[in-house]
Motif scaffolding. Sequence first.
Motif, PDB file in Angstrom:
ATOM      1  N   GLU A   1       0.834  -1.207   0.000  1.00  0.00           N
ATOM      2  CA  GLU A   1       0.000   0.000   0.000  1.00  0.00           C
ATOM      3  C   GLU A   1       0.869   1.257   0.000  1.00  0.00           C
ATOM      4  O   GLU A   1       0.568   2.231  -0.680  1.00  0.00           O
ATOM      5  CB  GLU A   1      -0.942   0.004   1.218  1.00  0.00           C
ATOM      6  CG  GLU A   1      -1.972  -1.115   1.213  1.00  0.00           C
ATOM      7  CD  GLU A   1      -2.846  -1.116  -0.036  1.00  0.00           C
ATOM      8  OE1 GLU A   1      -3.400  -0.058  -0.366  1.00  0.00           O
ATOM      9  OE2 GLU A   1      -2.966  -2.180  -0.678  1.00  0.00           O
ATOM     10  N   LEU A   2       1.962   1.218   0.783  1.00  0.00           N
ATOM     11  CA  LEU A   2       2.898   2.352   0.794  1.00  0.00           C
ATOM     12  C   LEU A   2       3.513   2.535  -0.600  1.00  0.00           C
ATOM     13  O   LEU A   2       3.659   3.663  -1.083  1.00  0.00           O
ATOM     14  CB  LEU A   2       3.996   2.121   1.839  1.00  0.00           C
ATOM     15  CG  LEU A   2       5.080   3.204   1.948  1.00  0.00           C
ATOM     16  CD1 LEU A   2       4.487   4.552   2.361  1.00  0.00           C
ATOM     17  CD2 LEU A   2       6.170   2.785   2.945  1.00  0.00           C
ATOM     18  N   ALA A   3       3.832   1.416  -1.240  1.00  0.00           N
ATOM     19  CA  ALA A   3       4.407   1.470  -2.595  1.00  0.00           C
ATOM     20  C   ALA A   3       3.418   2.101  -3.577  1.00  0.00           C
ATOM     21  O   ALA A   3       3.799   2.956  -4.392  1.00  0.00           O
ATOM     22  CB  ALA A   3       4.785   0.065  -3.055  1.00  0.00           C
ATOM     23  N   LYS A   4       2.149   1.694  -3.501  1.00  0.00           N
ATOM     24  CA  LYS A   4       1.115   2.275  -4.379  1.00  0.00           C
ATOM     25  C   LYS A   4       1.027   3.780  -4.147  1.00  0.00           C
ATOM     26  O   LYS A   4       0.923   4.556  -5.092  1.00  0.00           O
ATOM     27  CB  LYS A   4      -0.256   1.646  -4.087  1.00  0.00           C
ATOM     28  CG  LYS A   4      -0.476   0.290  -4.721  1.00  0.00           C
ATOM     29  CD  LYS A   4      -1.906  -0.170  -4.412  1.00  0.00           C
ATOM     30  CE  LYS A   4      -1.958  -1.664  -4.246  1.00  0.00           C
ATOM     31  NZ  LYS A   4      -3.209  -2.116  -3.634  1.00  0.00           N
ATOM     32  N   PHE A   5       1.052   4.157  -2.870  1.00  0.00           N
ATOM     33  CA  PHE A   5       0.951   5.570  -2.501  1.00  0.00           C
ATOM     34  C   PHE A   5       2.116   6.361  -3.105  1.00  0.00           C
ATOM     35  O   PHE A   5       1.960   7.523  -3.475  1.00  0.00           O
ATOM     36  CB  PHE A   5       0.966   5.685  -0.966  1.00  0.00           C
ATOM     37  CG  PHE A   5       0.751   7.077  -0.453  1.00  0.00           C
ATOM     38  CD1 PHE A   5      -0.516   7.645  -0.450  1.00  0.00           C
ATOM     39  CD2 PHE A   5       1.819   7.819   0.044  1.00  0.00           C
ATOM     40  CE1 PHE A   5      -0.713   8.937   0.031  1.00  0.00           C
ATOM     41  CE2 PHE A   5       1.629   9.100   0.526  1.00  0.00           C
ATOM     42  CZ  PHE A   5       0.358   9.669   0.530  1.00  0.00           C
ATOM     43  N   CYS A   6       3.281   5.708  -3.211  1.00  0.00           N
ATOM     44  CA  CYS A   6       4.479   6.361  -3.781  1.00  0.00           C
ATOM     45  C   CYS A   6       4.641   6.054  -5.281  1.00  0.00           C
ATOM     46  O   CYS A   6       5.722   6.243  -5.848  1.00  0.00           O
ATOM     47  CB  CYS A   6       5.724   5.922  -3.008  1.00  0.00           C
ATOM     48  SG  CYS A   6       5.701   6.376  -1.268  1.00  0.00           S
ATOM     49  N   ASN A   7       3.550   5.533  -5.890  1.00  0.00           N
ATOM     50  CA  ASN A   7       3.536   5.219  -7.341  1.00  0.00           C
ATOM     51  C   ASN A   7       4.562   4.171  -7.763  1.00  0.00           C
ATOM     52  O   ASN A   7       5.123   4.230  -8.853  1.00  0.00           O
ATOM     53  CB  ASN A   7       3.714   6.503  -8.177  1.00  0.00           C
ATOM     54  CG  ASN A   7       2.591   7.488  -7.942  1.00  0.00           C
ATOM     55  OD1 ASN A   7       1.427   7.111  -7.951  1.00  0.00           O
ATOM     56  ND2 ASN A   7       2.937   8.736  -7.698  1.00  0.00           N
ATOM     57  N   LYS A   8       4.808   3.186  -6.857  1.00  0.00           N
ATOM     58  CA  LYS A   8       5.744   2.095  -7.186  1.00  0.00           C
ATOM     59  C   LYS A   8       5.081   0.738  -6.958  1.00  0.00           C
ATOM     60  O   LYS A   8       5.753  -0.261  -6.713  1.00  0.00           O
ATOM     61  CB  LYS A   8       7.005   2.200  -6.289  1.00  0.00           C
ATOM     62  CG  LYS A   8       7.742   3.533  -6.366  1.00  0.00           C
ATOM     63  CD  LYS A   8       8.558   3.678  -7.619  1.00  0.00           C
ATOM     64  CE  LYS A   8       9.146   5.059  -7.784  1.00  0.00           C
ATOM     65  NZ  LYS A   8       9.998   5.503  -6.684  1.00  0.00           N
ATOM     66  N   GLY A   9       3.750   0.721  -7.025  1.00  0.00           N
ATOM     67  CA  GLY A   9       2.974  -0.446  -6.621  1.00  0.00           C
ATOM     68  C   GLY A   9       3.286  -1.746  -7.324  1.00  0.00           C
ATOM     69  O   GLY A   9       3.521  -2.766  -6.684  1.00  0.00           O
ATOM     70  N   LYS A  10       3.304  -1.736  -8.655  1.00  0.00           N
ATOM     71  CA  LYS A  10       3.417  -2.983  -9.405  1.00  0.00           C
ATOM     72  C   LYS A  10       4.748  -3.683  -9.140  1.00  0.00           C
ATOM     73  O   LYS A  10       4.800  -4.878  -8.846  1.00  0.00           O
ATOM     74  CB  LYS A  10       3.237  -2.720 -10.904  1.00  0.00           C
ATOM     75  CG  LYS A  10       3.085  -4.000 -11.718  1.00  0.00           C
ATOM     76  CD  LYS A  10       2.686  -3.704 -13.159  1.00  0.00           C
ATOM     77  CE  LYS A  10       2.432  -4.990 -13.937  1.00  0.00           C
ATOM     78  NZ  LYS A  10       3.586  -5.893 -13.967  1.00  0.00           N
TER      79      LYS A  10
END
Length: 222
Positions: free
Chosen positions: A30-39
Amino acid sequence: MEEVQGILKRADAVCFDVDSTVIQEEGIDELAKFCNKGKQVSEITARAMTGNMTFQDALNLRLNIINPSLNQVKEFISTKPPTLTPGIRKLVEVLHNRKVLVFLVSGGFTSLIEPIAKQLNIPSEKIYANRLKFYFTGEYAGFDENEPTSKSGGKGVVIDLIKNKYNCKNIVMIGDGATDLEACPPADAFIGYGGNVIRPTVQAKAKWFVHNFKELIDVLQE
């Protein structure tokens, strides 16, 4: 299964994994998605959860991709609160009423877990998780590699620490992932949880695998 249920009834401590167990999400994803690094990050999480790479390697890889600043982490905590898994609040309450010590043992981050612990009336000293480090400028500076939870096998180390510190005789570990399964032993019993996500390797090896926390509450209230 009955053996595990018996240990749960006698437990003086219960340790919960957090991501996909206590909460419905994977915090780091979720933190990755928030920082636009989700995939990029969720692919590594999936590999780490099945035990195909060391936890420390997976953590390092993911955090280097996310590269979260202190401000991003603070904003994430305030704008994207996690979703408690149905039944967890009641289960923790039942355990507390039985004078069972409840711990959150996670490969996630203390700063993200503290608000969850607060909702469940679990004091911060009963959280064992990873600590993010930042430079004085607020830029990401790595994670504390001295925390046992930053390494493969770390949850077992934490359970040994809890046994010694709190003089516990029966500790139950509850979680969805390979890192939870491998913590038993030293945990006296492991309960696999599949209410949010089912990891086939964990389901196959768990002596008791549940899909709903009500199953545990029912056993404790028999």
